[in-house]
Design an enzyme around this catalytic site. Structure first.
Site, PDB file in Angstrom:
ATOM      1  N   SER A 187       0.881  -1.184   0.000  1.00 26.86           N
ATOM      2  CA  SER A 187       0.000   0.000   0.000  1.00 26.86           C
ATOM      3  C   SER A 187       0.909   1.221   0.000  1.00 26.86           C
ATOM      4  O   SER A 187       2.053   1.144   0.486  1.00 26.86           O
ATOM      5  CB  SER A 187      -0.855   0.020   1.268  1.00 26.86           C
ATOM      6  OG  SER A 187      -1.505   1.285   1.405  1.00 26.86           O
ATOM      7  N   TYR A 199      -1.832  -0.548  10.318  1.00 25.13           N
ATOM      8  CA  TYR A 199      -1.801  -0.742   8.864  1.00 25.13           C
ATOM      9  C   TYR A 199      -0.447  -0.305   8.290  1.00 25.13           C
ATOM     10  O   TYR A 199       0.199  -1.054   7.563  1.00 25.13           O
ATOM     11  CB  TYR A 199      -2.953   0.048   8.230  1.00 25.13           C
ATOM     12  CG  TYR A 199      -3.175  -0.248   6.763  1.00 25.13           C
ATOM     13  CD1 TYR A 199      -3.686  -1.478   6.353  1.00 25.13           C
ATOM     14  CD2 TYR A 199      -2.878   0.694   5.795  1.00 25.13           C
ATOM     15  CE1 TYR A 199      -3.893  -1.748   5.008  1.00 25.13           C
ATOM     16  CE2 TYR A 199      -3.081   0.433   4.452  1.00 25.13           C
ATOM     17  CZ  TYR A 199      -3.595  -0.786   4.058  1.00 25.13           C
ATOM     18  OH  TYR A 199      -3.799  -1.055   2.724  1.00 25.13           O
TER      19      TYR A 199
HETATM   20  N1  LIG Z   1      -8.667  -0.293  -1.133  1.00 22.70           N
HETATM   21  C1  LIG Z   1      -7.599   0.461  -1.147  1.00 22.70           C
HETATM   22  O1  LIG Z   1      -7.733   1.669  -1.394  1.00 22.70           O
HETATM   23  C2  LIG Z   1      -6.237  -0.132  -0.927  1.00 22.70           C
HETATM   24  C3  LIG Z   1      -5.119   0.704  -1.063  1.00 22.70           C
HETATM   25  C4  LIG Z   1      -3.857   0.167  -0.892  1.00 22.70           C
HETATM   26  C5  LIG Z   1      -3.695  -1.175  -0.589  1.00 22.70           C
HETATM   27  N2  LIG Z   1      -4.796  -1.964  -0.453  1.00 22.70           N
HETATM   28  C6  LIG Z   1      -4.570  -3.384  -0.134  1.00 22.70           C
HETATM   29  O2  LIG Z   1      -5.226  -4.188  -1.073  1.00 22.70           O
HETATM   30  C7  LIG Z   1      -5.691  -5.388  -0.450  1.00 22.70           C
HETATM   31  C8  LIG Z   1      -7.174  -5.552  -0.707  1.00 22.70           C
HETATM   32  O3  LIG Z   1      -7.859  -4.423  -0.198  1.00 22.70           O
HETATM   33  P1  LIG Z   1      -9.400  -4.147  -0.476  1.00 22.70           P
HETATM   34  O4  LIG Z   1      -9.585  -2.692  -0.481  1.00 22.70           O
HETATM   35  O5  LIG Z   1      -9.864  -4.970  -1.621  1.00 22.70           O
HETATM   36  O6  LIG Z   1      -9.993  -4.668   0.915  1.00 22.70           O
HETATM   37  P2  LIG Z   1     -11.261  -5.576   1.233  1.00 22.70           P
HETATM   38  O7  LIG Z   1     -11.537  -5.393   2.681  1.00 22.70           O
HETATM   39  O8  LIG Z   1     -12.350  -5.309   0.262  1.00 22.70           O
HETATM   40  O9  LIG Z   1     -10.679  -7.026   0.971  1.00 22.70           O
HETATM   41  C9  LIG Z   1      -9.852  -7.677   1.900  1.00 22.70           C
HETATM   42  C10 LIG Z   1     -10.273  -9.117   1.945  1.00 22.70           C
HETATM   43  O10 LIG Z   1      -9.416  -9.825   2.838  1.00 22.70           O
HETATM   44  C11 LIG Z   1     -10.223 -10.769   3.515  1.00 22.70           C
HETATM   45  N3  LIG Z   1      -9.598 -11.181   4.762  1.00 22.70           N
HETATM   46  C12 LIG Z   1      -9.481 -10.467   5.914  1.00 22.70           C
HETATM   47  N4  LIG Z   1      -8.916 -11.222   6.871  1.00 22.70           N
HETATM   48  C13 LIG Z   1      -8.668 -12.445   6.327  1.00 22.70           C
HETATM   49  C14 LIG Z   1      -8.123 -13.644   6.831  1.00 22.70           C
HETATM   50  N5  LIG Z   1      -7.724 -13.761   8.107  1.00 22.70           N
HETATM   51  N6  LIG Z   1      -8.018 -14.709   5.984  1.00 22.70           N
HETATM   52  C15 LIG Z   1      -8.438 -14.619   4.692  1.00 22.70           C
HETATM   53  N7  LIG Z   1      -8.993 -13.498   4.175  1.00 22.70           N
HETATM   54  C16 LIG Z   1      -9.100 -12.417   4.982  1.00 22.70           C
HETATM   55  C17 LIG Z   1     -11.543 -10.023   3.768  1.00 22.70           C
HETATM   56  O11 LIG Z   1     -12.597 -10.894   4.088  1.00 22.70           O
HETATM   57  C18 LIG Z   1     -11.714  -9.290   2.455  1.00 22.70           C
HETATM   58  O12 LIG Z   1     -12.451 -10.051   1.531  1.00 22.70           O
HETATM   59  C19 LIG Z   1      -5.337  -5.276   1.029  1.00 22.70           C
HETATM   60  O13 LIG Z   1      -4.130  -5.949   1.291  1.00 22.70           O
HETATM   61  C20 LIG Z   1      -5.152  -3.785   1.212  1.00 22.70           C
HETATM   62  O14 LIG Z   1      -4.297  -3.475   2.263  1.00 22.70           O
HETATM   63  C21 LIG Z   1      -6.054  -1.481  -0.607  1.00 22.70           C
END
Ligand SMILES: NC(=O)c1ccc[n+]([C@@H]2O[C@H](COP(=O)([O-])OP(=O)(O)OC[C@H]3O[C@@H](n4cnc5c(N)ncnc54)[C@H](O)[C@@H]3O)[C@@H](O)[C@H]2O)c1
Length: 266
Positions: free
Chosen positions: A142, A155
């Site tokens: 991220s 985070y």
């Molecule tokens: N959305 C953003 O703006 C953004 C920005 C930078 C990085 N990210 C990274 O991208 C990735 C996805 O983010 P997102 O926005 O799609 O989030 P999201 O919350 O929509 O998806 C995360 C998923 O991880 C699953 N999860 C959580 N704990 C878990 C566990 N113990 N075992 C298995 N699955 C588990 C959740 O159920 C969820 O489906 C993450 O690593 C996040 O840090 C997101």
């Protein structure tokens, strides 16, 4: 079809970034194992890929539980014969400041973001070594891994840890021909994810309000969507990146490169 014949595991397949990446890998011919602690996120993502002509399997698994991770990897091997690609995407976003963060919440966020990535990498890489597959492992970081964000201590800490996890794992696995790279997304345009949720039969999620004016602050003038991360993941997963390991690929519309006081849209 850059990934024809390959098998990929993607963790955290909500309709947002995980499904975007899983769908992008499937479009390039990979068979995809969709993994999530929330069973619906695993199965609906797999059904969505299958409905678009791909091949996918959904598995419910908590990535912090080593026994569940071992069972998940064994099921993936049983279904598809082995694994070539792992995308460590499961994560817990958001948080609190260092003054307010409860220990249990800190522990859980670090367990999912760091330990989950460690466990999936460990067991998938062991399988790749055993099968002599020169795989590609991708770690989703991220922009919060690169900067100190207020109100997000767990985070920021866990995501920056993943950057050096990636380099160290890349060095551990280099002699087996397994590459490990990270991919840095940033604040993400919600449209694609919300449309996908509706396609999966879910209610359209509420748009978050009261956020920073991201498009004004970001050099390319618009936020990335999951499909942009998917293209980068396909590159890191495919032989196009065969000489790249231990690298962080930022798909952040220029966010981290920006001179901090400059507001491009001002
Ligand atoms: N959305 C953003 O703006 C953004 C920005 C930078 C990085 N990210 C990274 O991208 C990735 C996805 O983010 P997102 O926005 O799609 O989030 P999201 O919350 O929509 O998806 C995360 C998923 O991880 C699953 N999860 C959580 N704990 C878990 C566990 N113990 N075992 C298995 N699955 C588990 C959740 O159920 C969820 O489906 C993450 O690593 C996040 O840090 C997101």
């Amino acid at each position: 079809m850059k990934l024809a014949g390959k098998v990929a595991i993607v963790t955290g397949t909500s309709p947002n970034i995980g499904a975007g990446i899983a769908g992008g890998l499937a479009e390039e011919g990979a068979r995809v194992v969709c993994v999530d602690v929330v069973e619906d996120n695993a199965t609906q993502c797999a059904q969505w890929i299958a409905g678009r002509g791909g091949e996918a399997l959904g598995i419910a698994c908590d990535v912090t539980d080593e026994r569940q991770v071992e069972a998940m990897v064994a099921r993936a091997r049983g279904a598809y014969g082995g694994v070539d690609i792992l995308v460590n995407n499961a994560g817990i976003l958001g948080g609190l400041s260092v003054l307010e963060m409860p220990l249990e919440r800190w522990n859980r966020q670090l367990a999912v973001n760091l330990t989950g990535t460690f466990l999936c990498t460990k067991h998938v890489a062991r399988l790749m070594v055993e099968d002599k597959r020169k795989g590609s492992i991708i770690v989703i970081a991220s922009t919060a891994a690169h900067q100190g964000q207020a109100g997000n201590i767990g985070y920021c800490t866990s995501k920056s840890g993943l950057l050096n996890f990636t380099r160290a794992a890349a060095m551990d696995l280099v002699k087996h021909g397994i590459r490990v790279n990270s991919l840095t997304p940033t604040a993400t345009d919600a449209t694609e994810s919300h449309d996908r949720a509706v396609t999966w039969g879910r209610p359209r999620p509420e748009r978050r309000t009261g956020m920073l004016d991201f498009p004004k602050m970001i050099p390319l003038g618009a936020l990335p969507s999951p499909r942009h991360y998917a293209r980068a993941a396909v590159f890191l997963a495919s032989d196009d990146s065969e000489m790249i390991t231990g690298f962080d690929l930022r798909v952040d519309a220029g966010a981290i490169a920006k001179y901090w006081p400059w507001i491009p849209g001002a």
